[in-house]
Design a protein around this motif. Structure first.
Motif, PDB file in Angstrom:
ATOM      1  N   ARG A 233      -3.674   5.242  -5.155  1.00 22.30           N
ATOM      2  CA  ARG A 233      -3.412   4.309  -4.052  1.00 22.30           C
ATOM      3  C   ARG A 233      -4.241   3.030  -4.211  1.00 22.30           C
ATOM      4  N   LYS A 234      -5.487   3.199  -4.682  1.00 23.76           N
ATOM      5  CA  LYS A 234      -6.345   2.035  -4.890  1.00 23.76           C
ATOM      6  C   LYS A 234      -5.801   1.143  -5.997  1.00 23.76           C
ATOM      7  N   MET A 235      -5.355   1.764  -7.112  1.00 23.74           N
ATOM      8  CA  MET A 235      -4.782   0.997  -8.218  1.00 23.74           C
ATOM      9  C   MET A 235      -3.544   0.234  -7.781  1.00 23.74           C
ATOM     10  N   TYR A 236      -2.730   0.900  -6.963  1.00 22.78           N
ATOM     11  CA  TYR A 236      -1.498   0.255  -6.482  1.00 22.78           C
ATOM     12  C   TYR A 236      -1.842  -0.955  -5.616  1.00 22.78           C
ATOM     13  N   ASN A 237      -2.796  -0.777  -4.699  1.00 19.75           N
ATOM     14  CA  ASN A 237      -3.190  -1.867  -3.821  1.00 19.75           C
ATOM     15  C   ASN A 237      -3.816  -3.019  -4.601  1.00 19.75           C
ATOM     16  N   GLU A 238      -4.602  -2.702  -5.616  1.00 14.30           N
ATOM     17  CA  GLU A 238      -5.207  -3.745  -6.459  1.00 14.30           C
ATOM     18  C   GLU A 238      -4.144  -4.501  -7.234  1.00 14.30           C
TER      19      GLU A 238
ATOM     20  N   GLU B 289       0.836  -1.200   0.000  1.00 14.83           N
ATOM     21  CA  GLU B 289       0.000   0.000   0.000  1.00 14.83           C
ATOM     22  C   GLU B 289       0.870   1.248   0.000  1.00 14.83           C
TER      23      GLU B 289
ATOM     24  N   SER C  94      -6.442   9.138  -4.163  1.00  9.23           N
ATOM     25  CA  SER C  94      -7.016   7.891  -3.654  1.00  9.23           C
ATOM     26  C   SER C  94      -7.114   6.840  -4.752  1.00  9.23           C
ATOM     27  N   SER C  95      -7.349   7.290  -6.001  1.00  8.26           N
ATOM     28  CA  SER C  95      -7.456   6.335  -7.111  1.00  8.26           C
ATOM     29  C   SER C  95      -6.099   5.692  -7.406  1.00  8.26           C
TER      30      SER C  95
ATOM     31  N   ASN D  40      -2.606  -6.954  -4.810  1.00 12.53           N
ATOM     32  CA  ASN D  40      -3.510  -8.076  -4.532  1.00 12.53           C
ATOM     33  C   ASN D  40      -3.572  -9.055  -5.705  1.00 12.53           C
TER      34      ASN D  40
ATOM     35  N   SER E  67      -0.212   8.302   1.835  1.00 13.74           N
ATOM     36  CA  SER E  67      -0.664   9.539   1.191  1.00 13.74           C
ATOM     37  C   SER E  67       0.289  10.669   1.574  1.00 13.74           C
TER      38      SER E  67
END
Length: 289
Positions: A243-248, A215, A240-241, A251, A218
């Motif tokens: 960070r979300k893309m990175y986390n996805e 993750e 946030s998008s 995963n 920020s």
């Protein structure tokens, strides 16, 4: 690293990991990693319930009574440590680097092995075989391995797990237990090589990773550098998008890795740099019992 500093570090690692292997892992390791097979021990007269496939026909003919062969487990193992020394090992954001955790895990496994009278060897790999240490026994050999774990400088930075596994199957002829220790950041597909290697040997995968690989914080603009290729790019971690893309991405990567392990029937455990690797290894050992 200066010789005196290196020796101090070797001694520190030895004290910690030898104590762990003696006090915590002694029985767990022995039961989790069996001997390589069954060896002939003796013959005795056939008893009701014995498997007729164990009848020794030569002895039976000689005494005109059925005798069976008795087998014992061959306890001595050959243990190989496959250590990923690519550029991504030099990463850590908490208080310890991935390569430091890898060293402690490898040393603990090595001391556990020699306490069970097993031979231990090492393959250091990047996108090529960096160094091969043939399996041997004894404390002197373990200390040499720890020195190499602490001070080894690879020539290459990228990762090729598939090539390393192919090398293992070619250089180690008899079945062995192999601990593959890596972050498994590999742009190639190692699934086929892992399947083949695990048919010949007993492969155990240990993933070492850092929380910041899963993750992004920020903190605004960050310059990201690929430690294996050297390429750099700026990203906006305050988004946030992003960070979300990175986390996805992380995963998906983890899911793909676990699918490979399950498909190849390889036992595995993931160890985060800030976690207690002792608990992770014990959980792995219990899973094999």
């Amino acid at each position: 690293m200066e010789t005196s500093e290196l020796l101090k570090k070797v001694r520190k690692i030895e004290i910690k990991t030898r104590g762990l292997s003696r006090n915590i892992f002694a029985g767990e390791y022995h039961s989790a990693f069996k001997g390589r097979g069954m060896a002939f021990s003796e013959v005795r007269e056939y008893q009701f319930g014995d498997d007729i496939r164990d009848i020794d026909w030569n002895v039976t003919a000689r005494y005109a009574r059925p005798y069976v062969k008795i087998f014992e487990e061959e306890r001595e193992l050959t243990v190989m440590l496959m250590i990923d020394v690519s550029g991504s090992k030099d990463f850590g954001t908490v208080h310890i680097m991935k390569n430091e955790i890898t060293t402690e895990i490898a040393a603990t496994l090595a001391f556990s092995a020699i306490q069970n009278n097993d031979k231990i060897g090492v393959i250091f790999f990047s996108d090529k075989i960096e160094k091969f240490i043939p399996p041997q026994k004894g404390r002197k050999h373990i200390l040499y391995i720890i020195r190499e774990l602490l001070d080894f400088q690879p020539e290459n930075k990228e990762t090729d797990i598939s090539q390393a596994l192919k090398y293992l199957t070619s250089v180690i002829k008899k079945r062995c237990t192999t601990f593959l220790i890596s972050d498994f950041i590999d742009k190639g597909n190692y699934s086929d090589a892992l399947t083949i290697a695990n048919r010949k040997h007993d492969i155990v995968a240990i993933q070492v990773y850092d929380r910041r690989e899963t993750e992004l914080p920020s903190v605004g603009l960050i310059k990201m550098k690929d430690s294996e290729t050297g390429s750099e790019r700026w990203i906006d971690s305050s988004s946030s998008s992003v960070r979300k893309m990175y986390n996805e991405w992380w995963n998906r990567r983890q899911e793909k890795m676990m699918q490979s392990f399950n498909k190849c029937r390889v036992d595995s455990v993931s160890v985060r740099t800030e976690d207690d690797y002792v608990k992770s290894l014990l959980a792995l050992f219990h899973k094999r019992n």
